[in-house]
Design a protein around this motif. Sequence first.
Motif, PDB file in Angstrom:
ATOM      1  N   GLU A 182       0.828  -1.214   0.000  1.00  0.00           N
ATOM      2  CA  GLU A 182       0.000   0.000   0.000  1.00  0.00           C
ATOM      3  C   GLU A 182       0.860   1.260   0.000  1.00  0.00           C
ATOM      4  OE1 GLU A 182      -3.393   2.062   2.865  1.00  0.00           O
ATOM      5  OE2 GLU A 182      -3.133  -0.110   2.883  1.00  0.00           O
ATOM      6  N   LEU A 183       1.905   1.254   0.816  1.00  0.00           N
ATOM      7  CA  LEU A 183       2.780   2.419   0.906  1.00  0.00           C
ATOM      8  C   LEU A 183       3.572   2.616  -0.383  1.00  0.00           C
ATOM      9  CD1 LEU A 183       3.797   4.672   2.782  1.00  0.00           C
ATOM     10  CD2 LEU A 183       5.587   3.114   3.546  1.00  0.00           C
ATOM     11  N   ALA A 184       4.113   1.528  -0.928  1.00  0.00           N
ATOM     12  CA  ALA A 184       4.935   1.627  -2.129  1.00  0.00           C
ATOM     13  C   ALA A 184       4.107   2.017  -3.343  1.00  0.00           C
ATOM     14  CB  ALA A 184       5.649   0.318  -2.384  1.00  0.00           C
ATOM     15  N   ALA A 185       2.880   1.531  -3.424  1.00  0.00           N
ATOM     16  CA  ALA A 185       2.020   1.863  -4.559  1.00  0.00           C
ATOM     17  C   ALA A 185       1.806   3.367  -4.640  1.00  0.00           C
ATOM     18  CB  ALA A 185       0.684   1.138  -4.432  1.00  0.00           C
ATOM     19  N   GLU A 186       1.646   3.992  -3.493  1.00  0.00           N
ATOM     20  CA  GLU A 186       1.491   5.448  -3.468  1.00  0.00           C
ATOM     21  C   GLU A 186       2.791   6.137  -3.849  1.00  0.00           C
ATOM     22  OE1 GLU A 186       0.367   8.998  -0.269  1.00  0.00           O
ATOM     23  OE2 GLU A 186      -0.003   6.890   0.233  1.00  0.00           O
ATOM     24  N   ALA A 187       3.912   5.614  -3.353  1.00  0.00           N
ATOM     25  CA  ALA A 187       5.206   6.240  -3.611  1.00  0.00           C
ATOM     26  C   ALA A 187       5.606   6.156  -5.077  1.00  0.00           C
ATOM     27  CB  ALA A 187       6.279   5.580  -2.740  1.00  0.00           C
ATOM     28  N   TRP A 188       5.171   5.079  -5.759  1.00  0.00           N
ATOM     29  CA  TRP A 188       5.572   4.861  -7.152  1.00  0.00           C
ATOM     30  C   TRP A 188       4.435   5.126  -8.131  1.00  0.00           C
ATOM     31  CZ3 TRP A 188      10.508   3.976  -8.761  1.00  0.00           C
ATOM     32  CH2 TRP A 188      11.443   3.687  -7.757  1.00  0.00           C
ATOM     33  N   SER A 189       3.435   5.889  -7.720  1.00  0.00           N
ATOM     34  CA  SER A 189       2.293   6.159  -8.586  1.00  0.00           C
ATOM     35  C   SER A 189       2.603   7.202  -9.652  1.00  0.00           C
ATOM     36  CB  SER A 189       1.096   6.619  -7.747  1.00  0.00           C
ATOM     37  OG  SER A 189       1.408   7.810  -7.040  1.00  0.00           O
ATOM     38  N   ASP A 190       3.641   7.991  -9.459  1.00  0.00           N
ATOM     39  CA  ASP A 190       4.023   9.022 -10.423  1.00  0.00           C
ATOM     40  C   ASP A 190       4.780   8.383 -11.588  1.00  0.00           C
ATOM     41  OD1 ASP A 190       4.925  11.182 -11.840  1.00  0.00           O
ATOM     42  OD2 ASP A 190       6.082  12.070 -10.201  1.00  0.00           O
ATOM     43  N   PRO A 191       4.221   8.426 -12.815  1.00  0.00           N
ATOM     44  CA  PRO A 191       4.895   7.801 -13.962  1.00  0.00           C
ATOM     45  C   PRO A 191       6.301   8.351 -14.207  1.00  0.00           C
ATOM     46  CG  PRO A 191       2.619   8.350 -14.503  1.00  0.00           C
ATOM     47  CD  PRO A 191       2.912   8.971 -13.168  1.00  0.00           C
ATOM     48  N   ALA A 192       6.503   9.610 -13.915  1.00  0.00           N
ATOM     49  CA  ALA A 192       7.829  10.200 -14.133  1.00  0.00           C
ATOM     50  C   ALA A 192       8.885   9.545 -13.242  1.00  0.00           C
ATOM     51  CB  ALA A 192       7.773  11.703 -13.861  1.00  0.00           C
ATOM     52  N   LYS A 193       8.471   9.114 -12.071  1.00  0.00           N
ATOM     53  CA  LYS A 193       9.376   8.414 -11.165  1.00  0.00           C
ATOM     54  C   LYS A 193       9.458   6.930 -11.504  1.00  0.00           C
ATOM     55  CE  LYS A 193      10.020   7.188  -6.278  1.00  0.00           C
ATOM     56  NZ  LYS A 193       9.503   7.321  -4.901  1.00  0.00           N
ATOM     57  N   ALA A 194       8.317   6.349 -11.829  1.00  0.00           N
ATOM     58  CA  ALA A 194       8.266   4.900 -12.018  1.00  0.00           C
ATOM     59  C   ALA A 194       8.853   4.431 -13.344  1.00  0.00           C
ATOM     60  CB  ALA A 194       6.824   4.414 -11.907  1.00  0.00           C
ATOM     61  N   GLN A 195       8.670   5.209 -14.413  1.00  0.00           N
ATOM     62  CA  GLN A 195       9.023   4.718 -15.735  1.00  0.00           C
ATOM     63  C   GLN A 195      10.508   4.405 -15.918  1.00  0.00           C
ATOM     64  OE1 GLN A 195       6.771   3.688 -17.683  1.00  0.00           O
ATOM     65  NE2 GLN A 195       8.162   3.023 -19.308  1.00  0.00           N
ATOM     66  N   PRO A 196      11.442   5.238 -15.433  1.00  0.00           N
ATOM     67  CA  PRO A 196      12.854   4.877 -15.605  1.00  0.00           C
ATOM     68  C   PRO A 196      13.229   3.553 -14.947  1.00  0.00           C
ATOM     69  CG  PRO A 196      12.638   7.187 -15.015  1.00  0.00           C
ATOM     70  CD  PRO A 196      11.281   6.562 -14.826  1.00  0.00           C
ATOM     71  N   MET A 197      12.558   3.213 -13.852  1.00  0.00           N
ATOM     72  CA  MET A 197      12.781   1.924 -13.203  1.00  0.00           C
ATOM     73  C   MET A 197      12.017   0.825 -13.912  1.00  0.00           C
ATOM     74  SD  MET A 197      14.463   0.554 -10.711  1.00  0.00           S
ATOM     75  CE  MET A 197      14.481  -0.790  -9.518  1.00  0.00           C
ATOM     76  N   MET A 198      10.805   1.144 -14.354  1.00  0.00           N
ATOM     77  CA  MET A 198       9.955   0.149 -15.008  1.00  0.00           C
ATOM     78  C   MET A 198      10.598  -0.412 -16.271  1.00  0.00           C
ATOM     79  SD  MET A 198       6.920  -1.289 -14.649  1.00  0.00           S
ATOM     80  CE  MET A 198       5.802  -0.172 -13.812  1.00  0.00           C
ATOM     81  N   VAL A 199      11.258   0.425 -17.045  1.00  0.00           N
ATOM     82  CA  VAL A 199      11.827  -0.036 -18.320  1.00  0.00           C
ATOM     83  C   VAL A 199      12.957  -1.036 -18.120  1.00  0.00           C
ATOM     84  CG1 VAL A 199      11.165   2.064 -19.536  1.00  0.00           C
ATOM     85  CG2 VAL A 199      13.428   1.930 -18.452  1.00  0.00           C
ATOM     86  N   ARG A 200      13.468  -1.149 -16.911  1.00  0.00           N
ATOM     87  CA  ARG A 200      14.518  -2.123 -16.619  1.00  0.00           C
ATOM     88  C   ARG A 200      13.943  -3.490 -16.249  1.00  0.00           C
ATOM     89  NH1 ARG A 200      18.570   0.940 -12.560  1.00  0.00           N
ATOM     90  NH2 ARG A 200      19.799  -0.949 -12.936  1.00  0.00           N
ATOM     91  N   HIS A 201      12.621  -3.608 -16.284  1.00  0.00           N
ATOM     92  CA  HIS A 201      11.937  -4.860 -15.962  1.00  0.00           C
ATOM     93  C   HIS A 201      11.378  -5.469 -17.249  1.00  0.00           C
ATOM     94  CE1 HIS A 201      12.078  -2.968 -12.024  1.00  0.00           C
ATOM     95  NE2 HIS A 201      11.692  -4.094 -11.461  1.00  0.00           N
ATOM     96  N   PRO A 202      11.896  -6.604 -17.711  1.00  0.00           N
ATOM     97  CA  PRO A 202      11.362  -7.218 -18.924  1.00  0.00           C
ATOM     98  C   PRO A 202       9.854  -7.466 -18.885  1.00  0.00           C
ATOM     99  CG  PRO A 202      13.432  -8.251 -18.328  1.00  0.00           C
ATOM    100  CD  PRO A 202      13.080  -7.320 -17.209  1.00  0.00           C
ATOM    101  N   MET A 203       9.301  -7.718 -17.717  1.00  0.00           N
ATOM    102  CA  MET A 203       7.858  -7.956 -17.617  1.00  0.00           C
ATOM    103  C   MET A 203       7.056  -6.661 -17.538  1.00  0.00           C
ATOM    104  SD  MET A 203       7.526 -11.418 -15.299  1.00  0.00           S
ATOM    105  CE  MET A 203       5.782 -11.574 -15.717  1.00  0.00           C
TER     106      MET A 203
END
Length: 241
Positions: A182-203
């Motif tokens: 619950e806490l992390a979902a709120e912290a990573w809800s901003d696409p500008a923050k999440a996307q640079p990390m997300m692209v490093r995940h093949p899934m």
Amino acid sequence: MQFHGKRVIITGAGKGIGRTCATLMAARGAEVVALSRTASDLDSLQADIGSRGIRVDLADPAATRAAMAEAGVADYLINSAGINVLQSTFDMTEDGYEAVMGINLRAALITCQEFGRARVAAGGGGAIVNITSIAGHRGFADHLCYAASKAGLEGASRVLAKELGPHGIRVNCVAPTITLTELAAEAWSDPAKAQPMMVRHPMNRFAEAEEVAKSIALLLSDDAGILTGAVLPVDGGFLAV
């Protein structure tokens, strides 16, 4: 109900991955002994799943040993308790170091030690899963002490596997990526923050807390009877690329 008649001790059981583990293990038949420093979390967890709660500040070594003695002999141990103090190489403080290493590493080693002693006295057998992190494998800014604690716990887990193995006790780790508690979902809800990390995940996504809990349950189960000293990345392929 593969854990019917079994008892599991879970540190950090009040919130996040630890609470999800407690809920899953109870649903699969286990008796849950929950360790947390927040009484209200223990009370609500007891109301939800019928767990037994022990309030403890794992930063206190003596209190940690006392809590494990109060918990008694269990079949399984899940070390989920963890904290982070965001400090860079140049900003690291003694207080930050002691806080992170005290909870993430020292407390986990104490609980493993006390669990192992109790299991050997009871005739051996059992399993431990320590929750580490991909931060123990890749460098993330401002995670100096956190990375050291998680990499240290993986190294220590290999020693535990070697020394406890002759007693039939298995010790493994899971290394999750960002997990959407619950806490992390709120912290990573901003696409500008999440996307640079997300692209490093093949899934192309982060982990759900239940996915981490199910991986832990697998490592505890008899289906993983030959696995010990292993680190299982629960990371959507992050460490593979």
